[in-house]
Structure formats: C-alpha cells, structure tokens
Design a protein around this motif. Structure first.
Motif, PDB file in Angstrom:
ATOM      1  N   LYS A  14      13.375  35.653  92.581  1.00 49.35           N
ATOM      2  CA  LYS A  14      12.485  36.066  91.486  1.00 49.35           C
ATOM      3  C   LYS A  14      13.119  35.888  90.102  1.00 49.35           C
ATOM      4  O   LYS A  14      12.485  35.350  89.197  1.00 49.35           O
ATOM      5  CB  LYS A  14      12.071  37.545  91.654  1.00 49.35           C
ATOM      6  N   ASP A  33      15.221  44.821  86.688  1.00 50.25           N
ATOM      7  CA  ASP A  33      16.509  45.497  86.932  1.00 50.25           C
ATOM      8  C   ASP A  33      17.401  45.467  85.683  1.00 50.25           C
ATOM      9  O   ASP A  33      18.026  46.461  85.320  1.00 50.25           O
ATOM     10  CB  ASP A  33      17.268  44.828  88.091  1.00 50.25           C
ATOM     11  N   ARG A  57      13.520  55.120  91.433  1.00 45.97           N
ATOM     12  CA  ARG A  57      12.112  54.685  91.476  1.00 45.97           C
ATOM     13  C   ARG A  57      11.319  55.250  90.314  1.00 45.97           C
ATOM     14  O   ARG A  57      10.393  54.611  89.812  1.00 45.97           O
ATOM     15  CB  ARG A  57      11.457  55.078  92.802  1.00 45.97           C
ATOM     16  N   GLY A  79      12.800  44.061  94.336  1.00 38.99           N
ATOM     17  CA  GLY A  79      12.153  43.893  95.638  1.00 38.99           C
ATOM     18  C   GLY A  79      11.315  45.094  96.060  1.00 38.99           C
ATOM     19  O   GLY A  79      10.338  44.955  96.800  1.00 38.99           O
ATOM     20  N   ARG A 118      23.706  45.339  95.474  1.00 39.56           N
ATOM     21  CA  ARG A 118      22.409  45.861  95.917  1.00 39.56           C
ATOM     22  C   ARG A 118      22.652  47.125  96.744  1.00 39.56           C
ATOM     23  O   ARG A 118      23.047  47.050  97.909  1.00 39.56           O
ATOM     24  CB  ARG A 118      21.670  44.800  96.715  1.00 39.56           C
ATOM     25  N   ARG A 140       7.071  46.021 103.695  1.00 38.53           N
ATOM     26  CA  ARG A 140       6.840  45.650 102.295  1.00 38.53           C
ATOM     27  C   ARG A 140       5.807  44.537 102.141  1.00 38.53           C
ATOM     28  O   ARG A 140       5.144  44.447 101.117  1.00 38.53           O
ATOM     29  CB  ARG A 140       8.168  45.262 101.640  1.00 38.53           C
TER      30      ARG A 140
END
Ligand code: S3P
Length: 171
Positions: A14, A33, A57, A79, A118, A140
C-alpha cells in the motif's frame, strides 16, 4: 476531487504503490501509520507498547478522520484500519477505495523480512506467522471486500506493474 484510499493486508504494498502513484498523479500522499507517528510523536511499535492495540485503534480512528474528509490525496491505510469501528463505511463515503489483494504466500514471504516494525508480527516465529496470517486475512477480507475496487496482485507483479494496474483502473 481525487481521493484514493489503498486498503489491504500488511505487506500488500500500500505505501510503496501509494507513493509512486502520488508522484504520477501529482496528488498529496499520506501514509496513515507515518501520519500517526508524526501526530503522536512516537513510533507505531512504541504506541502499541504504551497503550496497547485498543489505544492505537482509537488514535488511528482520529487520524483517519483528520485526513479523509479534506482535499485531494492518496492515502495508504494500515492493514487493520478498515476492520475497526465504522472506518470502512466512512472511507467509502469520502473516497475511491482500492483493495490491493495479494496472495497469502506472497504476503508471508514479504513479511518474513519486514515483521520487526509490525507489533502484531514481531514476536512470532516464521511458522507462527503463517498460522497467524491465514485466519486473520480471512476475517479481514470481509472488510477489505467492501472496497469499491479491487486489484489482484500476482506473484509476478512488481511495483511498476502494480502501479500500472491501479493507474489503469483510475483512468
Ligand atoms: C497493522 C498494520 C500496520 C500498522 C499496525 C497494525 C494491522 O500497517 O497499522 O502495525 O493491524 O494490520 P501496515 O499494513 O502498513 O503494515
């Protein structure tokens, strides 16, 4: 109004594709991010460490709202972004959403070398990673598939061919 949001699992490209596309289309590029890190003044790993995924979140939600409603942009989400709160509906309301759908073996292969920054992956062994990614990607997908468009990335694709696919879709 050109508002393009790239959706997809970690490792689907992405950020790279979003940046390249922004250069071609001459539109501002945001990496969610990076934007979060800039706004909070801490790395994503540090945010997870300090306040956990739930806290992250909430910040992600707030930062998403700062970007999505204003001006032209290409935005690469994290993601997990589409999978929390009403984020996917909100993004779809304001922008063209494109799901970069990448085969799971390609994701696993890429993420083996990129797991350290990550927080969801960093403590997993290579074997554990595969058994973590498989069910999570399945869950997802339900959110990712709400995207308005989808690009199928094949194992043969590279950055250039993927950018071309997205560019052709937008033409
Ligand atoms: C996450 C993906 C990451 C980042 C965070 C959580 C996820 O972004 O937002 O580590 O839940 O999939 P990338 O998809 O850019 O790695």
């Amino acid at each position: 109004m050109e508002r393009i949001v790239l959706i997809g699992y970690m490792g689907s490209g992405k950020s790279t594709i979003g940046y390249e596309l922004s250069q071609i289309l001459n539109i501002p590029f945001y990496d969610l991010d990076k934007y979060i890190e800039y706004r909070v003044g801490k790395s994503i790993s540090q945010i997870f460490f300090d306040i956990g995924e739930r806290g992250f979140r909430e910040i992600e939600y707030a930062c998403l709202h700062e970007i999505v409603g204003a001006g032209d942009y290409i935005l690469s989400c994290g993601g997990g972004t589409p999978c929390f709160f009403d984020n996917m509906e909100y993004i779809n309301k304001h922008a063209e959403t494109i799901y970069l759908k990448c085969p799971i073996d390609v994701l696993c292969h890429r993420l083996k070398n990129e797991k350290f920054n990550r927080p969801l992956l960093k403590d997993l062994s290579i074997e554990e990673m595969e058994s973590f990614i498989t069910p999570q990607l399945k869950e997802r997908e339900l959110f990712y598939q709400k995207s308005k468009h989808m690009i199928n990335i094949s194992p043969m694709d590279n950055v250039k061919s993927t950018v071309n696919k997205v560019y052709n879709l937008l033409k």
